[in-house]
Design a protein around this motif. Sequence first.
Motif, PDB file in Angstrom:
ATOM      1  N   ALA A  17     -14.366  13.644 -45.138  1.00  0.00           N
ATOM      2  CA  ALA A  17     -14.392  12.274 -44.616  1.00  0.00           C
ATOM      3  C   ALA A  17     -13.044  11.913 -43.997  1.00  0.00           C
ATOM      4  O   ALA A  17     -12.976  11.257 -42.950  1.00  0.00           O
ATOM      5  N   PHE A  18     -11.964  12.339 -44.647  1.00  0.00           N
ATOM      6  CA  PHE A  18     -10.629  12.108 -44.094  1.00  0.00           C
ATOM      7  C   PHE A  18     -10.501  12.772 -42.724  1.00  0.00           C
ATOM      8  O   PHE A  18     -10.015  12.158 -41.760  1.00  0.00           O
ATOM      9  N   GLU A  19     -10.919  14.020 -42.632  1.00  0.00           N
ATOM     10  CA  GLU A  19     -10.789  14.753 -41.377  1.00  0.00           C
ATOM     11  C   GLU A  19     -11.629  14.125 -40.271  1.00  0.00           C
ATOM     12  O   GLU A  19     -11.214  14.097 -39.099  1.00  0.00           O
ATOM     13  N   ALA A  20     -12.799  13.579 -40.638  1.00  0.00           N
ATOM     14  CA  ALA A  20     -13.643  12.904 -39.649  1.00  0.00           C
ATOM     15  C   ALA A  20     -12.953  11.641 -39.137  1.00  0.00           C
ATOM     16  O   ALA A  20     -12.951  11.360 -37.932  1.00  0.00           O
ATOM     17  N   GLY A  21     -12.376  10.861 -40.049  1.00  0.00           N
ATOM     18  CA  GLY A  21     -11.653   9.664 -39.642  1.00  0.00           C
ATOM     19  C   GLY A  21     -10.407   9.992 -38.841  1.00  0.00           C
ATOM     20  O   GLY A  21     -10.053   9.276 -37.894  1.00  0.00           O
ATOM     21  N   LEU A  22      -9.738  11.087 -39.213  1.00  0.00           N
ATOM     22  CA  LEU A  22      -8.506  11.492 -38.527  1.00  0.00           C
ATOM     23  C   LEU A  22      -8.767  11.747 -37.043  1.00  0.00           C
ATOM     24  O   LEU A  22      -7.913  11.464 -36.197  1.00  0.00           O
ATOM     25  N   ARG A  23      -9.943  12.253 -36.726  1.00  0.00           N
ATOM     26  CA  ARG A  23     -10.280  12.519 -35.329  1.00  0.00           C
ATOM     27  C   ARG A  23     -10.391  11.223 -34.510  1.00  0.00           C
ATOM     28  O   ARG A  23     -10.314  11.256 -33.274  1.00  0.00           O
ATOM     29  N   LYS A  24     -10.565  10.104 -35.194  1.00  0.00           N
ATOM     30  CA  LYS A  24     -10.637   8.801 -34.528  1.00  0.00           C
ATOM     31  C   LYS A  24      -9.291   8.074 -34.537  1.00  0.00           C
ATOM     32  O   LYS A  24      -9.164   6.991 -33.956  1.00  0.00           O
ATOM     33  N   ALA A  25      -8.307   8.653 -35.190  1.00  0.00           N
ATOM     34  CA  ALA A  25      -7.012   7.992 -35.385  1.00  0.00           C
ATOM     35  C   ALA A  25      -6.103   8.244 -34.190  1.00  0.00           C
ATOM     36  O   ALA A  25      -5.246   9.135 -34.204  1.00  0.00           O
ATOM     37  N   LYS A  26      -6.285   7.440 -33.164  1.00  0.00           N
ATOM     38  CA  LYS A  26      -5.478   7.601 -31.954  1.00  0.00           C
ATOM     39  C   LYS A  26      -5.319   6.258 -31.265  1.00  0.00           C
ATOM     40  O   LYS A  26      -6.167   5.371 -31.392  1.00  0.00           O
ATOM     41  N   PRO A  27      -4.216   6.074 -30.555  1.00  0.00           N
ATOM     42  CA  PRO A  27      -3.991   4.817 -29.851  1.00  0.00           C
ATOM     43  C   PRO A  27      -5.147   4.506 -28.905  1.00  0.00           C
ATOM     44  O   PRO A  27      -5.653   5.390 -28.210  1.00  0.00           O
ATOM     45  N   GLY A  28      -5.579   3.239 -28.923  1.00  0.00           N
ATOM     46  CA  GLY A  28      -6.681   2.822 -28.068  1.00  0.00           C
ATOM     47  C   GLY A  28      -8.020   2.793 -28.762  1.00  0.00           C
ATOM     48  O   GLY A  28      -8.964   2.158 -28.279  1.00  0.00           O
ATOM     49  N   SER A  29      -8.141   3.490 -29.897  1.00  0.00           N
ATOM     50  CA  SER A  29      -9.377   3.454 -30.677  1.00  0.00           C
ATOM     51  C   SER A  29      -9.434   2.162 -31.488  1.00  0.00           C
ATOM     52  O   SER A  29      -8.418   1.528 -31.762  1.00  0.00           O
ATOM     53  N   LYS A  30     -10.644   1.793 -31.900  1.00  0.00           N
ATOM     54  CA  LYS A  30     -10.794   0.663 -32.806  1.00  0.00           C
ATOM     55  C   LYS A  30     -10.581   1.129 -34.241  1.00  0.00           C
ATOM     56  O   LYS A  30     -11.011   2.223 -34.618  1.00  0.00           O
ATOM     57  N   ASN A  62     -11.983   0.215 -36.906  1.00  0.00           N
ATOM     58  CA  ASN A  62     -13.208   0.407 -37.688  1.00  0.00           C
ATOM     59  C   ASN A  62     -13.881   1.755 -37.431  1.00  0.00           C
ATOM     60  O   ASN A  62     -14.779   2.155 -38.173  1.00  0.00           O
ATOM     61  N   ALA A  63     -13.432   2.479 -36.400  1.00  0.00           N
ATOM     62  CA  ALA A  63     -14.002   3.800 -36.136  1.00  0.00           C
ATOM     63  C   ALA A  63     -13.659   4.787 -37.252  1.00  0.00           C
ATOM     64  O   ALA A  63     -14.443   5.696 -37.551  1.00  0.00           O
ATOM     65  N   LEU A  64     -12.497   4.620 -37.889  1.00  0.00           N
ATOM     66  CA  LEU A  64     -12.104   5.522 -38.976  1.00  0.00           C
ATOM     67  C   LEU A  64     -13.045   5.363 -40.162  1.00  0.00           C
ATOM     68  O   LEU A  64     -13.532   6.354 -40.720  1.00  0.00           O
ATOM     69  N   GLY A  65     -13.289   4.108 -40.553  1.00  0.00           N
ATOM     70  CA  GLY A  65     -14.174   3.857 -41.683  1.00  0.00           C
ATOM     71  C   GLY A  65     -15.596   4.284 -41.404  1.00  0.00           C
ATOM     72  O   GLY A  65     -16.286   4.809 -42.289  1.00  0.00           O
ATOM     73  N   LYS A  66     -16.051   4.067 -40.174  1.00  0.00           N
ATOM     74  CA  LYS A  66     -17.412   4.479 -39.813  1.00  0.00           C
ATOM     75  C   LYS A  66     -17.572   5.984 -39.944  1.00  0.00           C
ATOM     76  O   LYS A  66     -18.573   6.476 -40.498  1.00  0.00           O
ATOM     77  N   HIS A  75      -5.600  -3.648 -44.182  1.00  0.00           N
ATOM     78  CA  HIS A  75      -6.715  -2.847 -44.700  1.00  0.00           C
ATOM     79  C   HIS A  75      -7.217  -1.887 -43.630  1.00  0.00           C
ATOM     80  O   HIS A  75      -7.171  -2.180 -42.441  1.00  0.00           O
ATOM     81  N   ILE A  76      -7.671  -0.739 -44.087  1.00  0.00           N
ATOM     82  CA  ILE A  76      -8.415   0.211 -43.265  1.00  0.00           C
ATOM     83  C   ILE A  76      -9.629   0.587 -44.089  1.00  0.00           C
ATOM     84  O   ILE A  76      -9.546   1.376 -45.036  1.00  0.00           O
ATOM     85  N   PHE A  77     -10.749  -0.040 -43.766  1.00  0.00           N
ATOM     86  CA  PHE A  77     -11.958   0.137 -44.568  1.00  0.00           C
ATOM     87  C   PHE A  77     -12.459   1.579 -44.513  1.00  0.00           C
ATOM     88  O   PHE A  77     -12.224   2.302 -43.542  1.00  0.00           O
ATOM     89  N   ASN A  78     -13.199   1.948 -45.548  1.00  0.00           N
ATOM     90  CA  ASN A  78     -13.846   3.262 -45.596  1.00  0.00           C
ATOM     91  C   ASN A  78     -15.313   3.161 -45.202  1.00  0.00           C
ATOM     92  O   ASN A  78     -16.119   4.023 -45.554  1.00  0.00           O
ATOM     93  N   TYR A  79     -15.638   2.112 -44.470  1.00  0.00           N
ATOM     94  CA  TYR A  79     -16.993   1.892 -43.960  1.00  0.00           C
ATOM     95  C   TYR A  79     -16.873   1.099 -42.667  1.00  0.00           C
ATOM     96  O   TYR A  79     -15.794   0.610 -42.321  1.00  0.00           O
ATOM     97  N   PHE A  80     -17.975   0.966 -41.939  1.00  0.00           N
ATOM     98  CA  PHE A  80     -17.945   0.271 -40.659  1.00  0.00           C
ATOM     99  C   PHE A  80     -18.107  -1.228 -40.844  1.00  0.00           C
ATOM    100  O   PHE A  80     -19.032  -1.695 -41.496  1.00  0.00           O
ATOM    101  N   ARG A 111     -18.164  -4.466 -38.226  1.00  0.00           N
ATOM    102  CA  ARG A 111     -18.196  -4.771 -36.797  1.00  0.00           C
ATOM    103  C   ARG A 111     -17.033  -5.662 -36.355  1.00  0.00           C
ATOM    104  O   ARG A 111     -16.459  -5.493 -35.287  1.00  0.00           O
ATOM    105  N   TRP A 112     -16.676  -6.649 -37.228  1.00  0.00           N
ATOM    106  CA  TRP A 112     -15.619  -7.589 -36.837  1.00  0.00           C
ATOM    107  C   TRP A 112     -14.226  -6.988 -36.943  1.00  0.00           C
ATOM    108  O   TRP A 112     -13.274  -7.498 -36.367  1.00  0.00           O
ATOM    109  N   ASP A 113     -14.106  -5.881 -37.647  1.00  0.00           N
ATOM    110  CA  ASP A 113     -12.788  -5.273 -37.873  1.00  0.00           C
ATOM    111  C   ASP A 113     -12.439  -4.358 -36.703  1.00  0.00           C
ATOM    112  O   ASP A 113     -12.339  -3.138 -36.842  1.00  0.00           O
ATOM    113  N   ASP A 114     -12.272  -4.959 -35.528  1.00  0.00           N
ATOM    114  CA  ASP A 114     -12.182  -4.188 -34.283  1.00  0.00           C
ATOM    115  C   ASP A 114     -10.781  -4.166 -33.674  1.00  0.00           C
ATOM    116  O   ASP A 114     -10.626  -4.047 -32.455  1.00  0.00           O
ATOM    117  N   GLU A 115      -9.765  -4.259 -34.517  1.00  0.00           N
ATOM    118  CA  GLU A 115      -8.385  -4.166 -34.026  1.00  0.00           C
ATOM    119  C   GLU A 115      -8.164  -2.844 -33.305  1.00  0.00           C
ATOM    120  O   GLU A 115      -8.643  -1.791 -33.737  1.00  0.00           O
TER     121      GLU A 115
END
Length: 246
Positions: A128-141, A143-147, A179-184, A186-190
């Motif tokens: 799950a960490f590795e899946a979120g890590l792939r979303k951890a980049k500037p410009g991403s939302k 909430n993509a990590l938690g999703k 916070h960085i949620f471990n789930y999706f 919708r409003w957490d779109d920073e």
Amino acid sequence: MVARTKKDFNGLKVIGGICGAIRDELVHCTKPGITTKELDEIAKKMFEKAGAQSAPKGEYGFPGYTCISINEEVAHGIPGKRTIQEGDIVNIDVSGSKNGYFADTGISFVVGKGEITLQKICDVAKEAFEAGLRKAKPGSKKNALGKAAHNVAKQHGLTVIKNLTGHGIGRSIHEEPTHIFNYFSRWDDEILKEGMVIAFEPIISTFEEEVFQSEDGWTFLTDESYVAQYEHTIILTKEGPIITTA
């Protein structure tokens, strides 16, 4: 924190390396018969040798240098006389500071031979960490990590703990984003920014989705679920995430 200078990157990498080394040494030393207090004493000596400070002790007055949680304990377990047994699931969580920079890392693992389910949730936490890590980049939302993390849990018939989250880190142990949620959500779109420093920590559960605090005022528990965590401190860059605590 947003890391901007070479000094920032170097400072974050130094304390990240210290916390990662302490984590790995404690995992290596975790054998049946050792107490959590004995493990914590190893961490104390390593912090002192490195010229670093324990974040939970220094920032919050926690009664230990590290958080060591066993079985029903999910997080913030207090080191003490409890003896680790064969088959226990143990979480080692190490956070510290040096020269004004902070890092936070943790891992859950099974001691010796344990139930297949316990090893599974540890493996899924890393996945799950590795899946979120792939979303951890500037410009991403954010909430993509938690999703991504929650999707991995669901694929394995598991879920996530929703009332413990990742967080911003860098110049203090907990900072923006709070916070960085471990789930999706919708409003957490920073939108994630270049140089942002975060502690991302998927927490996988067999079925419960919330923890509660014990009477000691520190330790988080579940009623019946087993839980595993996988956490690193990360600097977000256009070239890819830098894991300071690897």
